[in-house]
Design a protein around this motif. Structure first.
Motif, PDB file in Angstrom:
ATOM      1  N   ASN A 345       5.623  -3.248  17.120  1.00  0.00           N
ATOM      2  CA  ASN A 345       5.926  -2.999  18.441  1.00  0.00           C
ATOM      3  C   ASN A 345       7.586  -3.664  18.566  1.00  0.00           C
ATOM      4  N   LEU A 346       7.983  -3.982  19.788  1.00  0.00           N
ATOM      5  CA  LEU A 346       9.572  -4.398  19.816  1.00  0.00           C
ATOM      6  C   LEU A 346       9.924  -5.574  19.052  1.00  0.00           C
ATOM      7  N   ASN A 347       8.967  -6.214  18.853  1.00  0.00           N
ATOM      8  CA  ASN A 347       9.415  -7.654  18.259  1.00  0.00           C
ATOM      9  C   ASN A 347       8.612  -7.849  17.037  1.00  0.00           C
ATOM     10  N   GLU A 348       7.807  -7.162  16.438  1.00  0.00           N
ATOM     11  CA  GLU A 348       7.089  -7.579  15.227  1.00  0.00           C
ATOM     12  C   GLU A 348       7.235  -6.496  14.082  1.00  0.00           C
ATOM     13  N   PRO A 349       7.590  -6.743  12.844  1.00  0.00           N
ATOM     14  CA  PRO A 349       7.837  -5.802  11.970  1.00  0.00           C
ATOM     15  C   PRO A 349       6.490  -5.238  11.404  1.00  0.00           C
ATOM     16  N   LEU A 350       6.555  -3.941  10.994  1.00  0.00           N
ATOM     17  CA  LEU A 350       5.147  -3.493  10.337  1.00  0.00           C
ATOM     18  C   LEU A 350       4.919  -3.786   8.958  1.00  0.00           C
ATOM     19  N   PHE A 351       6.080  -4.177   8.283  1.00  0.00           N
ATOM     20  CA  PHE A 351       5.844  -4.619   6.898  1.00  0.00           C
ATOM     21  C   PHE A 351       6.137  -6.093   6.669  1.00  0.00           C
ATOM     22  N   SER A 352       5.263  -6.797   5.620  1.00  0.00           N
ATOM     23  CA  SER A 352       5.715  -8.228   5.404  1.00  0.00           C
ATOM     24  C   SER A 352       6.427  -8.171   4.316  1.00  0.00           C
ATOM     25  N   SER A 353       6.773  -9.242   3.754  1.00  0.00           N
ATOM     26  CA  SER A 353       7.760  -9.362   2.608  1.00  0.00           C
ATOM     27  C   SER A 353       7.484  -8.606   1.353  1.00  0.00           C
ATOM     28  N   TRP A 354       6.207  -9.308   0.724  1.00  0.00           N
ATOM     29  CA  TRP A 354       5.803  -8.573  -0.613  1.00  0.00           C
ATOM     30  C   TRP A 354       4.429  -9.243  -0.791  1.00  0.00           C
ATOM     31  N   GLY A 355       3.773  -8.532  -1.666  1.00  0.00           N
ATOM     32  CA  GLY A 355       2.377  -8.972  -1.957  1.00  0.00           C
ATOM     33  C   GLY A 355       1.758  -8.071  -2.950  1.00  0.00           C
ATOM     34  N   VAL A 356       1.081  -8.555  -3.716  1.00  0.00           N
ATOM     35  CA  VAL A 356       0.194  -7.851  -4.955  1.00  0.00           C
ATOM     36  C   VAL A 356      -0.958  -7.205  -4.130  1.00  0.00           C
ATOM     37  N   ASN A 357      -1.083  -5.840  -4.496  1.00  0.00           N
ATOM     38  CA  ASN A 357      -2.181  -5.066  -3.900  1.00  0.00           C
ATOM     39  C   ASN A 357      -2.108  -4.905  -2.526  1.00  0.00           C
ATOM     40  N   GLN A 358      -0.936  -4.946  -1.774  1.00  0.00           N
ATOM     41  CA  GLN A 358      -1.019  -4.922  -0.325  1.00  0.00           C
ATOM     42  C   GLN A 358      -0.088  -3.911   0.242  1.00  0.00           C
ATOM     43  N   ARG A 359      -0.883  -2.775   0.770  1.00  0.00           N
ATOM     44  CA  ARG A 359       0.204  -1.978   1.493  1.00  0.00           C
ATOM     45  C   ARG A 359       0.883  -2.262   2.575  1.00  0.00           C
ATOM     46  N   SER A 360       0.396  -3.349   3.443  1.00  0.00           N
ATOM     47  CA  SER A 360       1.427  -3.823   4.252  1.00  0.00           C
ATOM     48  C   SER A 360       2.739  -4.387   3.939  1.00  0.00           C
ATOM     49  N   ALA A 361       2.798  -4.504   2.390  1.00  0.00           N
ATOM     50  CA  ALA A 361       4.110  -5.420   2.055  1.00  0.00           C
ATOM     51  C   ALA A 361       5.105  -4.479   1.878  1.00  0.00           C
ATOM     52  N   ALA A 362       6.384  -4.914   2.226  1.00  0.00           N
ATOM     53  CA  ALA A 362       7.556  -3.808   1.697  1.00  0.00           C
ATOM     54  C   ALA A 362       7.735  -3.802   0.564  1.00  0.00           C
ATOM     55  N   LEU A 363       7.485  -4.839  -0.342  1.00  0.00           N
ATOM     56  CA  LEU A 363       7.321  -4.754  -1.887  1.00  0.00           C
ATOM     57  C   LEU A 363       6.042  -5.303  -2.495  1.00  0.00           C
ATOM     58  N   ARG A 364       5.460  -4.005  -2.854  1.00  0.00           N
ATOM     59  CA  ARG A 364       4.072  -4.046  -3.167  1.00  0.00           C
ATOM     60  C   ARG A 364       4.069  -4.146  -4.793  1.00  0.00           C
ATOM     61  N   ILE A 365       3.187  -4.872  -5.342  1.00  0.00           N
ATOM     62  CA  ILE A 365       2.781  -4.992  -6.749  1.00  0.00           C
ATOM     63  C   ILE A 365       1.557  -4.153  -6.990  1.00  0.00           C
ATOM     64  N   PRO A 366       1.459  -2.883  -7.523  1.00  0.00           N
ATOM     65  CA  PRO A 366       0.130  -2.048  -7.309  1.00  0.00           C
ATOM     66  C   PRO A 366      -0.661  -2.651  -8.462  1.00  0.00           C
ATOM     67  N   CYS A 367      -1.847  -2.138  -8.477  1.00  0.00           N
ATOM     68  CA  CYS A 367      -2.733  -2.514  -9.503  1.00  0.00           C
ATOM     69  C   CYS A 367      -2.613  -1.666 -10.619  1.00  0.00           C
ATOM     70  N   SER A 368      -2.408  -2.290 -11.681  1.00  0.00           N
ATOM     71  CA  SER A 368      -2.277  -1.785 -13.055  1.00  0.00           C
ATOM     72  C   SER A 368      -2.407  -2.652 -14.165  1.00  0.00           C
ATOM     73  N   GLU A 369      -2.365  -1.728 -15.522  1.00  0.00           N
ATOM     74  CA  GLU A 369      -2.197  -2.667 -16.615  1.00  0.00           C
ATOM     75  C   GLU A 369      -1.132  -3.390 -16.798  1.00  0.00           C
ATOM     76  N   GLU A 370      -0.850  -4.461 -17.510  1.00  0.00           N
ATOM     77  CA  GLU A 370       0.148  -5.301 -17.429  1.00  0.00           C
ATOM     78  C   GLU A 370       1.352  -4.503 -18.036  1.00  0.00           C
ATOM     79  N   ARG A 371       1.088  -3.601 -19.111  1.00  0.00           N
ATOM     80  CA  ARG A 371       2.301  -2.555 -19.497  1.00  0.00           C
ATOM     81  C   ARG A 371       2.732  -1.809 -18.583  1.00  0.00           C
ATOM     82  N   HIS A 372       2.149  -1.452 -17.566  1.00  0.00           N
ATOM     83  CA  HIS A 372       2.652  -0.369 -16.358  1.00  0.00           C
ATOM     84  C   HIS A 372       3.054  -1.401 -15.419  1.00  0.00           C
ATOM     85  N   ARG A 373       3.339  -2.649 -15.211  1.00  0.00           N
ATOM     86  CA  ARG A 373       3.523  -3.436 -14.195  1.00  0.00           C
ATOM     87  C   ARG A 373       4.810  -2.892 -13.386  1.00  0.00           C
ATOM     88  N   ARG A 374       5.129  -2.748 -12.150  1.00  0.00           N
ATOM     89  CA  ARG A 374       5.957  -2.221 -11.367  1.00  0.00           C
ATOM     90  C   ARG A 374       5.968  -2.755  -9.928  1.00  0.00           C
TER      91      ARG A 374
END
Length: 472
Positions: A345-374
């Motif tokens: 809305n006019l006062n609340e952002p859609l994205f949070s800052s970051w998070g593991v496996n969270q699509r609401s995060a601006a910076l998301r750490i997806p599920c993956s093997e360690e060697r594919h961490r991104r």
């Protein structure tokens, strides 16, 4: 963010990451064709042309173009007889890189670009000679890159800006790898009346099948690394996936080429491909997401770590991107419509800052093997210029690697930046970020602010139908 700042780089290298690089020094890294043009596979430009015409002997026309700061294609069509002469270059007005979204030149008051519009030499970019989406047997296309009056890469060109940022990584044996995801709506030519099949639905509506098959075929013909087409949750919304690559500049060019190709193929089947960030008020917006990791010279992923214990390089990269995120919004959201996607809305952002496996995060750490961490960077809208978006993302990572100490980062997950929800605020944040504006170039940054403000002023001068509805 409450983080301790240091002046020296954390990367163990004799040359600091912040060392300045001239535009001339990055020409080779960008694979730009120079006095003796060479294609991406090591052959000369003339040989690339010969190989293309052998494969497509019916070619009659070639679209030669450059991408402006909005990512739009600016160019002209020439006869195939002129193709080989491109080896020596062709002139385009320098003002192409000072245009707003409508193509109007918006030069700064202290120069004469608007009045004189000087021409500059443009030369072909190796590996971009490919068939057009429309009548590919007869029509080809090729990307050009501009040189300044000294014959060096032009500082306002987004492709050059990204190449310069990348060179800072490469100088230290670090190689960013990205995999883009581009969302868009496929609209009925008359009216959007297609029912939603739901996210990841495998049974694509029959009216879309021919379009998807043609898009896949044409992407193969254009050597675009399209790895998948995914149904999104909204009716008629799709996501295009490109293969991950260390050739970051080329991938960004592929995004723009794929956007154009998708629109061309859609028209062929009576559809419209809509890449607006927020085309419908009651439906999800469309993003341009980037999965990003860093490799060393041996090709090892330096982000490799567990979800519970992110390693130092990943923590620093996250912290740097978070620190520059308020200023970065000005690039990720290039127009008023882009900001409608970024807030609930006019006062609340859609994205949070970051998070593991969270699509609401601006910076998301997806599920993956360690060697594919991104890291998945989710802020950019599908209308963003990919060259500028990636240059901005990487600059945030550089900030973390250069300026932030790792020790205070134990609780950095609580340091959520306050994001601007309106374009004017975002441009103010961008203007007040010397690290980001210096990385993208002071001349470019000044031009970007002026162009965006001019477009914003035009938008705000328009009286909308909704204002009549609520009038007394």
């Amino acid at each position: 963010m409450n983080l301790k700042i240091q002046s020296s780089s954390l990367i163990k290298s004799p040359a600091p990451l912040s060392s300045s690089l001239t535009l001339a020094s990055i020409t080779q890294a960008s694979q730009i064709v120079s006095a003796e043009p060479v294609a991406g596979n090591g052959i000369s430009f003339l040989q690339e042309v010969e190989n293309y015409l052998f494969k497509y002997p019916g070619t009659k026309h070639v679209d030669i173009y450059i991408n402006d700061i909005s990512g739009a294609f600016r160019g002209k069509r020439v006869t195939v007889a002129s193709l080989k002469s491109l080896e020596k270059g062709v002139y385009f007005p320098q003002s192409v890189y000072t245009m707003d979204k409508e193509g109007k030149v918006m030069s700064a008051a202290d120069n004469n670009l608007a009045e004189n519009e000087p021409d500059r030499m443009c030369i072909p970019v190796s590996g971009t000679l490919r068939p057009c989406g429309h009548n590919p047997a007869e029509n080809a296309q090729i990307l050009l890159t501009m040189q300044d009056e000294q014959g060096e890469p032009y500082e306002l060109e987004p492709r050059v800006i990204l190449t310069q940022v990348l060179s800072k990584f490469h100088a230290h044996g670090l190689y960013p790898v990205i995999a883009p995801e581009i969302e868009f709506y496929l609209e009925d030519s008359q009216n959007r009346n297609i029912q939603s099949s739901g996210c990841f639905h495998l049974a694509v509506p029959s009216e879309h099948t021919a379009f998807i098959e043609e898009l896949e075929n044409m992407a193969t013909m254009q050597n675009l690394p399209l790895s998948g087409i995914v149904c999104e949750a909204e009716a008629g919304q799709f996501e295009l996936n490109l293969q991950h690559s260390q050739n970051v500049v080329d991938i960004c060019e592929n995004i723009l080429a794929l956007r154009r190709l998708t629109s061309t193929v859609a028209h062929k089947f009576g559809f419209n491909a809509n890449f607006m960030a927020k085309p419908y008020s009651g439906m999800s917006g469309s993003g341009l997401h980037f999965h990003i990791s860093l490799q060393d010279v041996q090709g090892n992923n330096i982000f490799a770590s567990t979800d519970e214990n992110l390693n130092e390089m990943m923590r620093l990269s996250l912290a740097g991107m978070l620190h520059l995120m308020p200023a970065s919004i000005a690039i990720m959201a290039p127009n008023v419509n882009s900001f409608r996607r970024l807030r609930k809305n006019l006062n609340e952002p859609l994205f949070s800052s970051w998070g593991v496996n969270q699509r609401s995060a601006a910076l998301r750490i997806p599920c993956s093997e360690e060697r594919h961490r991104r890291i998945e960077y989710r802020l950019a809208g599908s209308d963003a210029n990919p060259y500028l978006a990636v240059a901005t993302i990487l600059t945030g990572m550089l900030y973390g690697l250069e300026k932030i100490e790792d020790e205070p980062l134990t609780d950095f997950t609580a340091c959520s930046p306050v994001l601007p929800l309106f374009q004017q605020h975002a441009l103010d944040e961008f203007r007040q970020s010397p690290y980001l504006t210096a990385a993208l170039g002071e001349a470019f940054s000044k031009q970007w602010i002026q162009t965006r403000l001019a477009e914003l002023a035009l938008f705000e001068s328009i009286v909308t139908p909704g204002e009549h509805i609520v009038s007394y």
